[in-house]
Design a protein around this motif. Structure first.
Motif, PDB file in Angstrom:
ATOM      1  N   GLY A  27       0.810  -1.225   0.000  1.00  0.00           N
ATOM      2  CA  GLY A  27       0.000   0.000   0.000  1.00  0.00           C
ATOM      3  C   GLY A  27       0.841   1.272   0.000  1.00  0.00           C
ATOM      4  N   GLY A  28       0.401   2.223   0.818  1.00  0.00           N
ATOM      5  CA  GLY A  28       0.998   3.564   0.814  1.00  0.00           C
ATOM      6  C   GLY A  28       2.513   3.585   0.983  1.00  0.00           C
ATOM      7  N   ARG A  31       4.121   2.717  -2.329  1.00  0.00           N
ATOM      8  CA  ARG A  31       3.936   3.880  -3.215  1.00  0.00           C
ATOM      9  C   ARG A  31       4.948   4.973  -2.877  1.00  0.00           C
ATOM     10  N   ASP A  41       3.738   5.303   7.351  1.00  0.00           N
ATOM     11  CA  ASP A  41       3.586   4.109   8.166  1.00  0.00           C
ATOM     12  C   ASP A  41       3.720   2.896   7.254  1.00  0.00           C
ATOM     13  N   ASP A  43       2.515  -0.623   6.436  1.00  0.00           N
ATOM     14  CA  ASP A  43       1.506  -1.665   6.597  1.00  0.00           C
ATOM     15  C   ASP A  43       2.047  -2.938   5.953  1.00  0.00           C
ATOM     16  N   ARG A 113      -8.240  -5.778  -3.939  1.00  0.00           N
ATOM     17  CA  ARG A 113      -9.283  -5.064  -3.200  1.00  0.00           C
ATOM     18  C   ARG A 113      -8.890  -3.612  -2.923  1.00  0.00           C
ATOM     19  N   ARG A 114      -7.657  -3.239  -3.257  1.00  0.00           N
ATOM     20  CA  ARG A 114      -7.167  -1.897  -2.940  1.00  0.00           C
ATOM     21  C   ARG A 114      -7.652  -0.885  -3.954  1.00  0.00           C
ATOM     22  N   ASP A 115      -7.661   0.390  -3.571  1.00  0.00           N
ATOM     23  CA  ASP A 115      -8.403   1.371  -4.363  1.00  0.00           C
ATOM     24  C   ASP A 115      -7.743   1.766  -5.678  1.00  0.00           C
ATOM     25  N   ASN A 119      -1.625   2.310  -5.160  1.00  0.00           N
ATOM     26  CA  ASN A 119      -1.734   1.832  -3.781  1.00  0.00           C
ATOM     27  C   ASN A 119      -1.841   0.317  -3.717  1.00  0.00           C
ATOM     28  N   ASP A 157     -17.440   1.614  -2.238  1.00  0.00           N
ATOM     29  CA  ASP A 157     -16.995   2.418  -1.090  1.00  0.00           C
ATOM     30  C   ASP A 157     -16.853   3.880  -1.521  1.00  0.00           C
ATOM     31  N   ARG A 160     -13.681   6.227  -1.397  1.00  0.00           N
ATOM     32  CA  ARG A 160     -12.648   6.197  -2.455  1.00  0.00           C
ATOM     33  C   ARG A 160     -12.690   7.435  -3.342  1.00  0.00           C
ATOM     34  N   ARG A 163     -10.602   9.817  -1.385  1.00  0.00           N
ATOM     35  CA  ARG A 163      -9.196   9.400  -1.382  1.00  0.00           C
ATOM     36  C   ARG A 163      -8.549   9.718  -2.726  1.00  0.00           C
ATOM     37  N   ARG A 166      -7.945  13.299  -2.924  1.00  0.00           N
ATOM     38  CA  ARG A 166      -6.895  13.653  -1.974  1.00  0.00           C
ATOM     39  C   ARG A 166      -5.513  13.373  -2.563  1.00  0.00           C
ATOM     40  N   PHE A 167      -5.369  12.206  -3.193  1.00  0.00           N
ATOM     41  CA  PHE A 167      -4.067  11.892  -3.785  1.00  0.00           C
ATOM     42  C   PHE A 167      -3.778  12.808  -4.985  1.00  0.00           C
ATOM     43  N   LYS A 204      -6.657  16.638   4.403  1.00  0.00           N
ATOM     44  CA  LYS A 204      -5.414  16.274   3.710  1.00  0.00           C
ATOM     45  C   LYS A 204      -5.390  16.884   2.314  1.00  0.00           C
TER      46      LYS A 204
END
Ligand code: ATP
Ligand code: MG
Length: 448
Positions: A27-28, A31, A41, A43, A113-115, A119, A157, A160, A163, A166-167, A204
């Protein structure tokens, strides 16, 4: 330029690998590492089931809060790390969260399953990248693209949507056209997202370097949760002071704003009261009398709807309320405003005024900016010289006032306020004896 994986992360991955499980950073953090930026962080994901993860780390303190979703949080010296079992999301019926999650054996299903493709990459212990959806190519092209069918992903969802924007704002990446079109088609999904989550993403987003462009491109998203914005987006203003309509003006102002959430919210909302206060005179010129007051009311309701904390609400509302107030460039007037608002708010207000001026983009702007700069210099001078502008600075206090014969109660505050007034205006020096004399004169002339 790849940033190294922290030692502790390597240790967790190698421990899991040593026990025969697959394990990756995901994930993040992947990236950001590939972007050459320090990850916030780390994950981790693994083929191990939660109980198996636990038993791989016997001496380690774990948090089990996310256990139902397959997450074991390891608390190590350098921080805590979420280790989540590979999982696939079941159907979504509430537009926000999967009804169930199922543990799955393969990394690829977890990534699916990730957006966004950027990511949806994993990195193994040796730095090998697992990227089934073309995330690296999208990263290189600075593109945001949903994993899979964007309509479906946004319909699962609604968060998203936020998100993705935001990105776009923080990374300054373009949203791939099919993803962007699907995003616009699925605005009602935002209605299913908790206000706190929208707030977190919006905050953000607003701090992103590209936030103005994102707001320009996708105003309808913001109007969905803040319908009060819609009339500003279409507001025309025929005045000599403005080159742009309400929305473009706001966005130009926003692009000039420093990276401070309170200020960016204030800039975004400063003119939200304009549509509701617009009048047009016989010469065809528009006026917006009282727009700051109306704007403050609207801003209050908007911030409350997104459950911003009280301190943020109050500060932003105060700034919106005052954004248009004329401030004379004299020491006396600056002292007065410093006393009224306090230095922190005063400097924020000047900053808001600066952004507002920049967003006007008319010949009078340099003059206005010079005026604001003078106010800033004056305020620094007043503060640096220790001039008195608040009760705290006053050379006498409540005890002195009582000793001078003012009866205890509200009269004390009134007397101090009057003295402060005279000191700020320059009628009295901020000297103890002079103030006490003035008090006595005042008391002597007061009818008893
Ligand atoms: P940040 O830098 O803000 O932490 P992030 O991408 O790491 O950004 P997180 O909320 O930490 O965001 O989520 C970690 C990962 O989980 C994401 O990179 C993404 O793969 C996945 N993810 C998070 N939220 C969603 C979501 N709503 N839908 C699908 N995948 C998501
Ligand atoms: Mg993250």
């Amino acid at each position: 330029m790849t940033q190294p994986m922290p030692q502790e992360v390597r240790w967790v991955l190698s421990t899991l690998n040593g026990a025969g499980f697959e394990a990756y950073a995901v994930g993040g953090c992947v990236r950001d590492t590939l972007r050459g930026v320090a990850a916030q962080d780390w994950d981790l994901c693994t083929s191990a089931l939660p109980q198996q993860v636990r038993s791989c780390f016997p001496g380690v303190r774990v948090l089990e809060t996310g256990l139902r979703h397959g997450t074991v949080t390891l608390r190590l010296e350098g921080g805590q790390y979420e280790v989540t079992t590979f999982r696939a999301d079941g159907p979504y019926s509430d537009g926000r969260r999967p009804d169930s999650v199922a543990f799955v054996p393969h990394l690829a299903e977890d990534l699916a399953r990730r957006d966004l493709t950027v990511n949806a990459m994993a990195m193994d212990l040796h730095g090998g990248i697992h990227d089934p959806f073309g995330g690296q190519a999208d990263l290189a092209n600075r593109t945001l693209r949903c994993v899979g069918d964007p309509d479906r992903r946004f319909q699962e969802d609604g968060l998203r949507l936020m998100r993705c924007l935001r990105f776009a704002a923080t990374l300054n990446y373009a949203i791939e056209p099919r993803t962007a079109a699907a995003l616009e088609r699925n605005l009602p999904m935002l209605d299913h997202v908790a206000a706190e989550r929208i707030q977190a993403e919006l905050s953000k987003l607003l701090l992103g370097g590209n936030c103005a462009a994102v707001l320009r491109e996708h105003p309808a998203v913001f109007c969905r949760f803040w319908p009060q914005l819609a009339p500003l987006v279409t507001l025309e203003q025929r005045t000599p002071w403005h080159r742009w309509g309400g929305w473009e003006h706001t966005l130009h102002a926003l692009a000039a704003a420093p990276e401070d959430l309170t200020l960016r919210l204030a800039v975004l909302l400063h003119d939200v009261g304009k549509p509701g206060s617009k009048t047009t005179d016989q010469a065809g010129q528009d006026h917006f009398y009282g727009h700051a007051k109306l704007g403050a009311q609207l801003a209050q309701a908007m911030l409350q709807a997104l459950k911003y904390d009280n301190a943020t609400q109050q500060r932003v509302v105060l700034l919106v309320r005052r954004h248009d107030v004329p401030i004379e460039d004299t020491e006396k007037s600056v002292r007065r405003w410093l006393g009224r608002l306090g230095p922190e708010v005063f400097f924020q207000l000047l900053e808001l005024k600066r952004c507002d001026a920049i967003g006007q983009d008319r010949p009078h702007v340099p003059q206005r900016l010079a005026h604001i700069q003078r106010l800033r210099d004056l305020a620094r001078q007043v503060i640096d010289q220790g001039q008195c502008f608040s009760l705290r600075d006053l050379a006498v206090d409540g005890r002195d006032v009582l000793a001078a014969g003012v009866p205890a109660g509200p009269a004390v505050g009134r007397a101090l306020g009057e003295l402060l007034d005279q000191v700020i205006s320059g009628a009295l020096p901020n000297e103890r004896q002079a103030l006490l004399d003035a008090l006595r004169r005042e008391e002597a002339s007061e009818p008893s």
